[in-house]
Design a protein around this motif. Sequence first.
Motif, PDB file in Angstrom:
ATOM      1  N   ALA A  80      41.811  50.353  35.053  1.00 50.66           N
ATOM      2  CA  ALA A  80      41.466  48.931  34.958  1.00 50.66           C
ATOM      3  C   ALA A  80      41.475  48.525  33.498  1.00 50.66           C
ATOM      4  CB  ALA A  80      40.095  48.685  35.578  1.00 50.66           C
ATOM      5  N   THR A  81      42.598  48.020  33.046  1.00 51.32           N
ATOM      6  CA  THR A  81      42.696  47.594  31.653  1.00 51.32           C
ATOM      7  C   THR A  81      43.031  46.111  31.549  1.00 51.32           C
ATOM      8  OG1 THR A  81      44.996  48.338  31.606  1.00 51.32           O
ATOM      9  CG2 THR A  81      43.345  49.895  30.808  1.00 51.32           C
ATOM     10  N   GLU A  82      42.875  45.404  32.666  1.00 50.76           N
ATOM     11  CA  GLU A  82      43.136  43.961  32.683  1.00 50.76           C
ATOM     12  C   GLU A  82      41.956  43.146  33.191  1.00 50.76           C
ATOM     13  OE1 GLU A  82      44.816  46.100  34.673  1.00 50.76           O
ATOM     14  OE2 GLU A  82      46.883  46.256  33.965  1.00 50.76           O
ATOM     15  N   ASP A  83      40.917  43.815  33.696  1.00 42.51           N
ATOM     16  CA  ASP A  83      39.875  43.088  34.421  1.00 42.51           C
ATOM     17  C   ASP A  83      39.038  42.165  33.544  1.00 42.51           C
ATOM     18  OD1 ASP A  83      39.008  45.619  33.403  1.00 42.51           O
ATOM     19  OD2 ASP A  83      37.126  45.386  34.499  1.00 42.51           O
ATOM     20  N   ILE A  84      38.798  42.532  32.284  1.00 41.46           N
ATOM     21  CA  ILE A  84      38.052  41.591  31.424  1.00 41.46           C
ATOM     22  C   ILE A  84      38.871  40.317  31.268  1.00 41.46           C
ATOM     23  CG2 ILE A  84      37.115  41.169  29.119  1.00 41.46           C
ATOM     24  CD1 ILE A  84      36.602  44.114  28.807  1.00 41.46           C
ATOM     25  N   SER A  85      40.162  40.527  31.066  1.00 38.54           N
ATOM     26  CA  SER A  85      41.049  39.388  30.842  1.00 38.54           C
ATOM     27  C   SER A  85      41.074  38.441  32.040  1.00 38.54           C
ATOM     28  CB  SER A  85      42.455  39.925  30.558  1.00 38.54           C
ATOM     29  OG  SER A  85      43.330  38.884  30.285  1.00 38.54           O
ATOM     30  N   THR A  86      41.232  38.993  33.236  1.00 33.16           N
ATOM     31  CA  THR A  86      41.305  38.119  34.423  1.00 33.16           C
ATOM     32  C   THR A  86      39.951  37.470  34.692  1.00 33.16           C
ATOM     33  OG1 THR A  86      40.852  40.010  35.885  1.00 33.16           O
ATOM     34  CG2 THR A  86      43.161  39.426  35.520  1.00 33.16           C
ATOM     35  N   MET A  87      38.887  38.247  34.546  1.00 30.19           N
ATOM     36  CA  MET A  87      37.573  37.717  34.911  1.00 30.19           C
ATOM     37  C   MET A  87      37.079  36.671  33.914  1.00 30.19           C
ATOM     38  SD  MET A  87      36.733  39.069  37.850  1.00 30.19           S
ATOM     39  CE  MET A  87      38.446  38.837  38.250  1.00 30.19           C
ATOM     40  N   ARG A  88      37.369  36.874  32.626  1.00 32.05           N
ATOM     41  CA  ARG A  88      36.852  35.898  31.666  1.00 32.05           C
ATOM     42  C   ARG A  88      37.673  34.605  31.676  1.00 32.05           C
ATOM     43  NH1 ARG A  88      39.576  36.321  26.339  1.00 32.05           N
ATOM     44  NH2 ARG A  88      37.981  35.000  25.458  1.00 32.05           N
ATOM     45  N   ALA A  89      38.829  34.646  32.333  1.00 33.83           N
ATOM     46  CA  ALA A  89      39.626  33.420  32.464  1.00 33.83           C
ATOM     47  C   ALA A  89      39.124  32.535  33.602  1.00 33.83           C
ATOM     48  CB  ALA A  89      41.102  33.778  32.688  1.00 33.83           C
ATOM     49  N   ILE A  90      38.177  33.035  34.388  1.00 32.46           N
ATOM     50  CA  ILE A  90      37.688  32.260  35.529  1.00 32.46           C
ATOM     51  C   ILE A  90      36.450  31.469  35.114  1.00 32.46           C
ATOM     52  CG2 ILE A  90      36.694  32.440  37.844  1.00 32.46           C
ATOM     53  CD1 ILE A  90      38.465  34.910  38.283  1.00 32.46           C
ATOM     54  N   ALA A  91      36.534  30.166  35.258  1.00 28.85           N
ATOM     55  CA  ALA A  91      35.450  29.289  34.800  1.00 28.85           C
ATOM     56  C   ALA A  91      34.136  29.627  35.500  1.00 28.85           C
ATOM     57  CB  ALA A  91      35.824  27.831  35.063  1.00 28.85           C
ATOM     58  N   GLY A  92      33.080  29.683  34.715  1.00 30.80           N
ATOM     59  CA  GLY A  92      31.748  29.842  35.292  1.00 30.80           C
ATOM     60  C   GLY A  92      31.377  31.252  35.664  1.00 30.80           C
ATOM     61  N   LEU A  93      32.266  32.202  35.424  1.00 27.22           N
ATOM     62  CA  LEU A  93      31.968  33.594  35.769  1.00 27.22           C
ATOM     63  C   LEU A  93      31.426  34.322  34.541  1.00 27.22           C
ATOM     64  CD1 LEU A  93      32.174  35.663  38.126  1.00 27.22           C
ATOM     65  CD2 LEU A  93      34.390  36.315  37.210  1.00 27.22           C
ATOM     66  N   THR A  94      30.275  34.940  34.686  1.00 28.20           N
ATOM     67  CA  THR A  94      29.694  35.744  33.613  1.00 28.20           C
ATOM     68  C   THR A  94      30.307  37.147  33.672  1.00 28.20           C
ATOM     69  OG1 THR A  94      27.641  34.498  33.643  1.00 28.20           O
ATOM     70  CG2 THR A  94      27.521  36.744  32.780  1.00 28.20           C
ATOM     71  N   VAL A  95      30.656  37.695  32.509  1.00 28.78           N
ATOM     72  CA  VAL A  95      31.292  39.016  32.459  1.00 28.78           C
ATOM     73  C   VAL A  95      30.437  39.944  31.606  1.00 28.78           C
ATOM     74  CG1 VAL A  95      33.377  40.294  31.830  1.00 28.78           C
ATOM     75  CG2 VAL A  95      33.575  37.960  32.727  1.00 28.78           C
ATOM     76  N   VAL A  96      29.992  41.037  32.196  1.00 27.27           N
ATOM     77  CA  VAL A  96      29.065  41.950  31.528  1.00 27.27           C
ATOM     78  C   VAL A  96      29.601  43.377  31.578  1.00 27.27           C
ATOM     79  CG1 VAL A  96      26.747  42.945  31.597  1.00 27.27           C
ATOM     80  CG2 VAL A  96      27.048  40.517  32.037  1.00 27.27           C
ATOM     81  N   SER A  97      29.605  44.041  30.433  1.00 25.26           N
ATOM     82  CA  SER A  97      30.070  45.421  30.345  1.00 25.26           C
ATOM     83  C   SER A  97      28.981  46.265  29.687  1.00 25.26           C
ATOM     84  CB  SER A  97      31.370  45.461  29.527  1.00 25.26           C
ATOM     85  OG  SER A  97      31.792  46.781  29.317  1.00 25.26           O
ATOM     86  N   PRO A  98      28.060  46.810  30.482  1.00 25.49           N
ATOM     87  CA  PRO A  98      26.942  47.564  29.896  1.00 25.49           C
ATOM     88  C   PRO A  98      27.415  48.858  29.230  1.00 25.49           C
ATOM     89  CG  PRO A  98      26.499  46.974  32.184  1.00 25.49           C
ATOM     90  CD  PRO A  98      27.959  46.745  31.943  1.00 25.49           C
ATOM     91  N   ALA A  99      26.636  49.277  28.230  1.00 22.60           N
ATOM     92  CA  ALA A  99      27.008  50.454  27.443  1.00 22.60           C
ATOM     93  C   ALA A  99      26.663  51.748  28.150  1.00 22.60           C
ATOM     94  CB  ALA A  99      26.300  50.412  26.089  1.00 22.60           C
TER      95      ALA A  99
END
Lengths: 299, 325
Positions: free
Chosen positions: B135-154
């Motif tokens: 999965a090397t595209e999911d941040i890109s697709t998800m952050r392009a969707i209006a109103g969607l919060t994107v979180v990547s915990p450490a």
Amino acid sequence: MNPAATQPSTTSATSPPGSDDGTDRLGDRAAFIRTETIRLIEIAKVGHYSSVFSAAEIFAALYYDVMRIDPARPDWQDRDRFLMGKGHAAVGLYPVLGDLGYFPMGLLDGYAHLGSSFGDHPDMTKIPGIDFSSGSIGHALSNGVGMALGGRLAGRDFTVFVMLGDGEMQEGQVWEAALSAAHHRLDRVVAIVDRNGFQLDGGVDDVIGIEPLAEKWRAFGWHVVAVDGHDVGAVRQVLREAKQGPRTGIPTCIIANTVKGKGVSYMETEPGWHLGYLEPADGERAVAEILAARNGVGA
Amino acid sequence: MSATLEAGSWQYRALNALNPGLDHLSDGLIDLVEAGHPVVAGSADLKYSNGLVKFADVHPDRFLQFGISEQHMVSAAAGLATTGAMPFVATFASFLGLLCCEQIRMDVAYTKLPVRLIGHHTGIALGFYGTSHHATEDISTMRAIAGLTVVSPADGPQLRAAIRASAEWEQPIYFRISRGRDPRVYGDDVTFEFGRGIEHGYGADLTFIACGTLVHPALEAAEALRREGLSVGVVDMPTIKPLDEELVRLVAARSRIVVTAEEHNVLGGLGAAVAEVMAEHPSRARLVRHGIADEFSLIGPPTHLYRHYRLDTAGLVGVAKLALQ
């Protein structure tokens, strides 16, 4: 809110005399749905007339008889739900919601205007009474399955009606949802396939055939009922049975055999009317045909 | 851990039983149920991979098995949310972020429903399973969707804290998590605030802005560089959207070089988000976006892949030194 108070008299709203089982009123509301659809599409100058016309009796039976709803409480958690996989028929549902008092009927005068809540596809965040947004075909049965699962978890007994287009049967997700509803024994999910036979590129059976449709649903674990989708009394009956029948754990699929463009003679024979525009004079003739058919009822 | 269960092993069921990493997902959900929230968890035939089996064992009535029907699962989760439930649905990030992209857009984000999407095994974590599972595209697709919060915990504790915090977050959320074997960055008492980056030290020479699995190696790389006399800081940026723009501007104002580090294509990911802010608010800082350089990743054991793509500590030290030259 009194629906009648906000409703413009675009149709003859009086039921013909001689029957009291309510089907005349439902037939009258189906005619209202058709004439209002013509009025609204005249504003936008393009729309899905014939997709509404095949479904008008189903809308009328659901909203004026079968569903447990309260227009004053569109978010009431115990209400029955209605979802449209064929969201492009929303223009026929808006007049019903306005008529029932979910919102002032006059709002529809701005149909499709810049920033309007009312477009070709229904938006639950903007329109009271819309139970789920749609537009991308194939999602609605899944949304409905989720609602039924949520209702079960919350201990609520409501029915979820999901109208699907027959062309929509070509979407894979429909069958994921069909498997899921049967597996989870969701007997309060009712799928209604508006089997009008046509989609944008032509006849459904020419584009990608879906028959034997009843056998497919049966094989997926559903109880299947066929009905003449324009016999409003029969439609009401199968919807009531699906809603009130014994809890069997088996979801119901109603295959409503319908005519695309039903009620306007030249649409019934011309599949190209999936998406179109009636010039004002043609629109008037269509309204006259619809009303004439109604006036013949019970005469 | 036995010899057959070393870090390169693929016997994830046994590994998960030994390593509590993925338990943090289930533990966070169990915390929410205990706090009275109407959590429903759904999995698409991956309850052992994502650890939801623990939640399913504790709350079988609140666990839904959707089978290999990811798109249906996302749409059904949206339906569930309309009934007052708090749905969390999980599958591999590669499927959630791409296969289910349209269901997330239409049924979850456009409807503003509080659905929580858990994309796990992000980046190249699935090693030899191949590009279909990377999965090397999911941040890109998800952050392009209006109103969607994107979180990547450490790490696991931060994930658990974020899940607990999500009860008060009204927007739909995409959580991007790895495979639970990530080394710990935080203690069990860590808290989480959506939209806020976390600073780990001041970097006059260089600051790493990292997310997810890259936070730990960034901290180690910074430590190594500090031992060489450089001033290096790290920002853990778990919320990619809405981005902590104020912190990005602060870092750009005081660091000579900013290196973003992510297990994702450099196009559209954290580095792109940071670049957008830095482009609109010019500073003297130079930006280096480090991640997967717009290519389909190779297959191999994860540790080998992280080394190959310079996504481990040594790799980040090398990237930093190159930038500092």
